[in-house]
Design a protein around this motif. Structure first.
Motif, PDB file in Angstrom:
ATOM      1  N   PRO A  60      62.859  65.349  42.594  1.00 47.56           N
ATOM      2  CA  PRO A  60      62.379  64.435  43.481  1.00 47.56           C
ATOM      3  C   PRO A  60      61.032  63.919  43.094  1.00 47.56           C
ATOM      4  O   PRO A  60      60.761  62.839  43.565  1.00 47.56           O
ATOM      5  N   PHE A  61      60.170  64.629  42.565  1.00 45.79           N
ATOM      6  CA  PHE A  61      58.631  64.402  42.215  1.00 45.79           C
ATOM      7  C   PHE A  61      58.616  63.415  41.124  1.00 45.79           C
ATOM      8  O   PHE A  61      58.146  62.397  41.108  1.00 45.79           O
ATOM      9  N   THR A  76      39.583  59.472  32.792  1.00 44.52           N
ATOM     10  CA  THR A  76      40.340  58.199  33.276  1.00 44.52           C
ATOM     11  C   THR A  76      41.114  58.287  34.476  1.00 44.52           C
ATOM     12  O   THR A  76      41.792  57.288  34.823  1.00 44.52           O
ATOM     13  N   GLY A  77      41.079  59.300  34.900  1.00 42.58           N
ATOM     14  CA  GLY A  77      41.919  59.309  36.222  1.00 42.58           C
ATOM     15  C   GLY A  77      41.603  60.703  37.012  1.00 42.58           C
ATOM     16  O   GLY A  77      40.509  61.242  37.287  1.00 42.58           O
ATOM     17  N   LEU A  78      42.551  61.501  37.442  1.00 42.76           N
ATOM     18  CA  LEU A  78      42.629  62.641  38.149  1.00 42.76           C
ATOM     19  C   LEU A  78      43.700  63.474  37.937  1.00 42.76           C
ATOM     20  O   LEU A  78      44.917  62.739  37.469  1.00 42.76           O
ATOM     21  N   THR A  79      43.882  64.882  38.235  1.00 47.23           N
ATOM     22  CA  THR A  79      44.875  65.406  37.986  1.00 47.23           C
ATOM     23  C   THR A  79      45.182  66.434  39.352  1.00 47.23           C
ATOM     24  O   THR A  79      44.257  66.899  39.944  1.00 47.23           O
ATOM     25  N   GLU A  94      49.581  63.618  37.095  1.00 43.96           N
ATOM     26  CA  GLU A  94      48.539  63.089  35.953  1.00 43.96           C
ATOM     27  C   GLU A  94      48.308  61.893  36.539  1.00 43.96           C
ATOM     28  O   GLU A  94      49.319  60.862  36.447  1.00 43.96           O
ATOM     29  N   VAL A  95      47.216  61.317  37.163  1.00 43.95           N
ATOM     30  CA  VAL A  95      47.052  60.149  37.758  1.00 43.95           C
ATOM     31  C   VAL A  95      46.157  59.328  36.521  1.00 43.95           C
ATOM     32  O   VAL A  95      45.147  59.715  36.329  1.00 43.95           O
ATOM     33  N   THR A  96      46.469  58.039  36.138  1.00 45.77           N
ATOM     34  CA  THR A  96      45.668  57.384  35.214  1.00 45.77           C
ATOM     35  C   THR A  96      45.275  56.125  36.302  1.00 45.77           C
ATOM     36  O   THR A  96      45.785  55.086  36.706  1.00 45.77           O
ATOM     37  N   ALA A  97      43.735  55.969  36.626  1.00 49.06           N
ATOM     38  CA  ALA A  97      43.234  55.086  37.686  1.00 49.06           C
ATOM     39  C   ALA A  97      43.400  53.432  37.148  1.00 49.06           C
ATOM     40  O   ALA A  97      43.907  52.939  38.031  1.00 49.06           O
ATOM     41  N   ARG A 115      52.018  60.060  36.178  1.00 47.67           N
ATOM     42  CA  ARG A 115      53.079  60.921  35.263  1.00 47.67           C
ATOM     43  C   ARG A 115      53.120  62.350  35.891  1.00 47.67           C
ATOM     44  O   ARG A 115      52.334  63.018  36.183  1.00 47.67           O
ATOM     45  N   VAL A 116      54.333  62.644  36.085  1.00 45.79           N
ATOM     46  CA  VAL A 116      54.836  63.745  36.700  1.00 45.79           C
ATOM     47  C   VAL A 116      55.429  64.915  35.627  1.00 45.79           C
ATOM     48  O   VAL A 116      56.244  64.659  35.153  1.00 45.79           O
ATOM     49  N   THR A 117      54.767  66.195  35.520  1.00 46.52           N
ATOM     50  CA  THR A 117      55.331  67.143  34.684  1.00 46.52           C
ATOM     51  C   THR A 117      55.427  68.329  35.475  1.00 46.52           C
ATOM     52  O   THR A 117      54.847  68.546  36.523  1.00 46.52           O
ATOM     53  N   SER A 118      56.211  69.416  34.926  1.00 49.59           N
ATOM     54  CA  SER A 118      56.334  70.586  35.323  1.00 49.59           C
ATOM     55  C   SER A 118      56.149  71.667  34.513  1.00 49.59           C
ATOM     56  O   SER A 118      57.042  72.385  33.905  1.00 49.59           O
TER      57      SER A 118
END
Ligand SMILES: Nc1ncnc2c1ncn2[C@@H]1O[C@H](COP(=O)(O)OP(=O)(O)OP(=O)(O)O)[C@@H](O)[C@H]1O
Ligand SMILES: [Mg+2]
Length: 445
Positions: free
Chosen positions: A120-121, A104-107, A150-153, A138-141
């Motif tokens: 800050p991210f 559904t997107g890219l990482t 994680e990008v959902t297009a 969505r940003v995680t660490s």
């Protein structure tokens, strides 16, 4: 090898692939490779464009959002006893990995510079969405020193409602819809024993309850319904329910019956020296019981008379007791309503705290979304508020400290009627027939 040759070879392969699609597609499908469900359009057209946009805008985006750091000192002595402090002109952005495509997107992975933190991210996620023109970021660490983006297009929940699937047969687990990352939305009552479902009117609460009943119906699970909207919603499943209450007086009878059942199960477990029904052998184990309440507020409504105040208070106390004691004894609560604020009545906030699974559909106001999700995650509240009227069945689901958008499956009336004709498990209650006789038509002795 010159780059142009690589491009020519790839283009030739693509053309051959498209021309021979009719030959290879059915053969691969027959071997169990689901090529028809693979997102070809995204991989071939959307992904290269988005990946290029990310790579070319990363330096500027990082600079504008304070994600870059300067390797040279940020102070300089300009006089005998004068120091100026500022930001270097060419700060270095953190290293970005190559975007890896998903369905559904890219990482992406980002390696933090020494001294940087992920904060800050997290804050720059909205800026990334707009710069890269994607549906969500969505940003995680998950690992120290790394940030995963994680990008959902495009919104995968914006299409038609996901179709109803064959129910999973994992006991107490119900497949009720899909998450926005394409994965199945499972309500697993063994892992998250009690659930709260909220949303404005016509947002999809009752449809979600129907999807839950549909998924649990084939399992050896007793279902008890409380539907103070005259049984209009849960009444459809009448035959499959072990009890159905359609007004508050009946609900009181059913709830006190369930509390008695909990106590009987406690004695039963104690007699076997076990702490939960799941530690008992299968033939000793009582049937798990799910109490489903639609329009929760009706149970707390009073007309000011002493009688109705007492009834409402008793309902609140019984629900709280079930939530506090039920999980280990296989008694679960799924409560749906428009609001669950302390204005409903005494002990509502205590009850809410016991309900670990949260589902927030579209809300009328910020406060309503906050009541459901606020004590778990403020970001989830903002996402729930952005659900529009056209997105019926779309909700923010929070459980076990994580949250995600999801959409429920839509159950049609024929499927519901079919379930209504099936039979509930036999003798589900240790306390049956005393002290409460559960009857189909909603009458409770
Ligand atoms: N997952 C879904 N996908 C598409 N449409 C849906 C979905 N869930 C519900 N709907 C549509 O939304 C309408 C309202 O749903 P539902 O009756 O479940 O809302 P509700 O929140 O229970 O409303 P009320 O508060 O009035 O009882 C349904 O008629 C259905 O057509
Ligand atoms: Mg409803």
């Amino acid at each position: 090898m010159p780059a142009s040759l690589v491009v020519w070879i790839l283009t030739a392969l693509l053309i051959v692939g498209v021309l021979t699609q009719k030959w290879w597609e059915p053969r691969l499908e027959a071997r169990g490779v689901p090529v028809r469900r693979w997102p070809w359009r995204w991989w071939l057209v959307g992904y290269p464009g988005t990946a290029l946009r990310i790579v070319t805008t990363w330096r500027r985006l990082a600079y504008l959002n304070g994600l870059s750091v300067s390797m040279s000192p940020n102070r300089r002595v300009i006089g005998r006893d004068l120091v100026v402090q500022g930001q270097a002109l060419k700060p270095k952005p953190p290293r970005l990995s190559w975007p890896v495509p998903t369905a559904t997107g890219l990482t992406l992975r980002v390696l933090l510079h020494p001294g940087q933190t992920p904060a800050p991210f997290y804050a720059a996620a909205r800026a990334m969405e707009h710069t890269w023109r994607v549906h969500s970021v969505r940003v995680t660490s998950p690992r120290r020193g790394q940030v995963v983006i994680e990008v959902t297009a495009r919104d995968p929940l914006a299409d038609d409602a996901p179709s109803v699937r064959a129910p999973a047969h994992v006991l107490m687990s119900a497949d009720v819809g899909v998450f926005e990352d394409g994965g199945p939305w499972q309500i697993d009552l063994r892992r998250t024993p009690h659930w709260l479902i909220t949303g404005a009117t016509q947002s999809g609460k009752s449809s979600l309850l129907a999807a839950l009943v549909l998924a649990l119906a084939p399992q050896r699970v007793a279902l008890v319904g409380i539907d103070c909207k005259g049984g209009m919603e849960l009444g459809l499943f009448g035959g499959r329910l072990s009890a159905l209450a359609t007004d508050r007086t009946q609900a009181l009878g059913v709830l006190s019956g369930v509390v008695d059942e909990i106590q009987a199960r406690m004695r039963w477990c104690r007699s076997w020296g076990k702490r939960s029904i799941w530690e008992l052998r299968e033939e000793q184990r009582p049937v798990p019981l799910v109490v489903i309440v639609d329009e929760l507020a009706e149970l707390y409504l009073t007309d000011g008379s002493r009688e109705s105040r007492d009834e409402a208070e008793q309902c609140g106390t019984l629900l709280l007791r079930i939530a506090q004691l039920g999980a280990a004894l296989g008694v679960h609560l799924v409560l749906a309503g428009q609001r669950v604020g302390s204005d409903l009545g005494p002990r509502v906030t205590a009850l809410r705290a016991q309900l670990g699974g949260r589902v927030a559909h579209r809300a009328h106001d910020a406060a309503s979304a906050e009541m459901t999700l606020g004590d778990l995650d403020p970001d989830a509240v903002v996402t729930a508020q952005n659900i529009t009227e056209d997105e019926q069945g779309v909700a923010v689901v929070a459980m076990g400290g994580r949250w995600m958008r999801a959409r429920s499956r839509l159950v049609n009336t024929d499927d519901a009627a079919e379930i209504g004709r099936s039979d509930p498990p036999q003798d589900p209650f240790l306390t049956q027939p005393d002290p409460v006789t559960f009857e189909k038509e909603g009458a409770v002795a």
